[in-house]
Enzyme design. Structure first.
Site, mmCIF file in Angstrom:
data_model
loop_
_atom_site.group_PDB
_atom_site.id
_atom_site.type_symbol
_atom_site.label_atom_id
_atom_site.label_comp_id
_atom_site.label_asym_id
_atom_site.label_seq_id
_atom_site.Cartn_x
_atom_site.Cartn_y
_atom_site.Cartn_z
ATOM 1 C CB CYS A 198 -0.964 0.057 1.068
ATOM 2 S SG CYS A 198 -1.975 1.582 1.285
ATOM 3 C CB CYS B 213 -0.769 2.505 3.833
ATOM 4 S SG CYS B 213 -2.295 1.996 3.115
ATOM 5 C CG ASP B 214 2.875 1.421 4.251
ATOM 6 O OD1 ASP B 214 2.324 1.692 5.278
ATOM 7 O OD2 ASP B 214 2.844 0.116 3.954
#
Ligand code: FAD
Ligand code: NDP
Length: 314
Positions: A140, A143-144
């Site tokens: 992701c 997200c990261d």
């Protein structure tokens, strides 16, 4: 164990689940919705909570952040009287009516059920991929991707669909360069998404290529990538690798009680959301491997409710 009775129980928390909830609640069926708690490692709200701008959902001409869209859907479900539990369903009993849906703390006894548990990102497994998982390897980017280990470093994305294009473009905000590693010589991504990636000067595509090894020390520092046409293995120095290779439907908790296809998606009667069990419906990505969009998920969520109204002779 607490037991609650309801006419409609909805399992899931993406656009399909919340659309089903809004329709059922407005019809005063007082639905119960289990939104899960990090079910399949995704926050309540589903896949859109892992993305930034959603630009193709009608009604938001400037786009809307995925998380905000899902917060709004949840508020709309609550507004009309849906009871939302932040719990993951781990067992169902569809062998007789009323159906039973069980979490760690309660069992819901329901006349009808909508399964809208969506899908989760797939991971690849090769030498070093597990060692460097969460230490440079992720599924992701949204997200990261902003993590300090990725800043101003070369990064890579595996895949050739819309997710890969979106993730690669997103990562150019942080990385010094982004490689897209794709196993074929064409992308399956939509033209607009492809063009954004192909015209981004920070993106380079490695066509016909597969990753064979991830290496590093405390975190990822590089990959061994094989060109499938020349059979040459090259060394790609990257600090981050993001899988964007598609999704797996969240159907394990059904434990074989609904008919599934060979990839694990719930089988529905063509053109309907009716599953192999009368009174149990499936909506969204859990039953759709073709369109897999927020709007189509929402559409099948509403459609489930029309069939439920007929089923309950409402
Ligand atoms: P999902 O969004 O998959 O959500 C289902 C959720 O239900 C799960 O995530 C979990 O929270 C919950 N759940 C799962 N199992 C259980 C359980 N056992 N008990 C309780 N709860 C459970 N589509 C677009 O239209 N536009 C876009 O711009 C777009 N961008 C995307 C970007 C990314 C990175 C990704 C991955 C997808 C994107 N999509 C986009 C696709 C879109 O997100 C999906 O098609 C849509 O979210 C599917 O909705 P759904 O209702 O089927 O469920
Ligand atoms: P897709 O299934 O569309 O694409 C997966 C990609 O990964 C394919 O290119 C596939 O290669 C590749 N792949 C699969 N398995 C492997 C493997 N084992 N090794 C190497 N490569 C592999 O998934 P997406 O997540 O990209 O998209 C899912 C849905 O979400 C789509 O409907 C998409 O339109 C939607 N979406 C929409 C967005 C938007 O509109 N903004 C953004 C993101 C997603 P191959 O092509 O060779 O099969």
């Amino acid at each position: 164990m607490e037991e609650i009775k309801t006419r409609v129980c909805i399992i899931g928390s993406g656009p399909a689940a919340h659309t089903a909830a809004i329709y059922a609640a407005r019809a005063e069926l007082k639905p119960i919705l289990f939104e899960g708690w990090m079910a399949n490692d995704i926050a309540p709200g589903g896949q859109l909570t892992t993305t930034t701008d959603v630009e193709n959902f009608p009604g938001f001409p400037e786009g809307i952040m995925g998380g905000e869209l899902m917060d709004r859907c949840r508020s709309q479900s609550l507004r009309f009287g849906t009871q939302v539990f932040t719990e993951t369903v781990n067992k169902v009993d569809f062998s007789s009516t009323p159906f039973k849906i069980t979490t760690d703390s309660k069992t819901v006894v329901a006349d009808t059920v909508v399964v809208a548990t969506g899908a989760v990102a797939k991971r690849l497994h090769f030498s070093g991929s597990d060692t460097f998982w969460n230490r440079g390897i992720s599924a992701c980017a949204v997200c990261d991707g902003a993590a300090p280990i990725f800043r101003n470093k070369p990064l890579a994305v595996i895949g050739g669909g819309d997710s890969a294009m979106e993730e690669a473009n997103f990562l150019t905000k942080y990385g010094s360069k982004v490689y897209i590693i794709h196993r074929r010589d064409t992308f399956r991504a939509s033209k607009i998404m492809q063009n954004r990636a192909l015209t981004n000067p920070k993106i380079e595509v490695l066509w016909n290529s597969v990753t064979e090894e991830a290496y590093g020390e405390r975190s990822l520092t590089g990959l061994k990538v094989r060109n499938m046409v020349t059979d040459e293995v090259s060394d790609l120095k990257v600090s981050g690798l993001f899988f964007a290779i598609g999704h797996e439907p969240a159907t394990k908790f059904l434990d074989g009680q609904l008919e599934l296809d060979s990839d694990g998606y719930v089988l529905t009667k063509p053109g309907t959301t009716q599953t192999s069990v009368r009174g149990v419906f499936a909506a969204g990505d859990v039953q759709d491997k073709k369109y897999r969009q927020a709007i189509t998920a929402a559409g099948t969520g509403s459609f489930s409710c029309f069939v439920i109204f007929v089923h309950l002779q409402f």
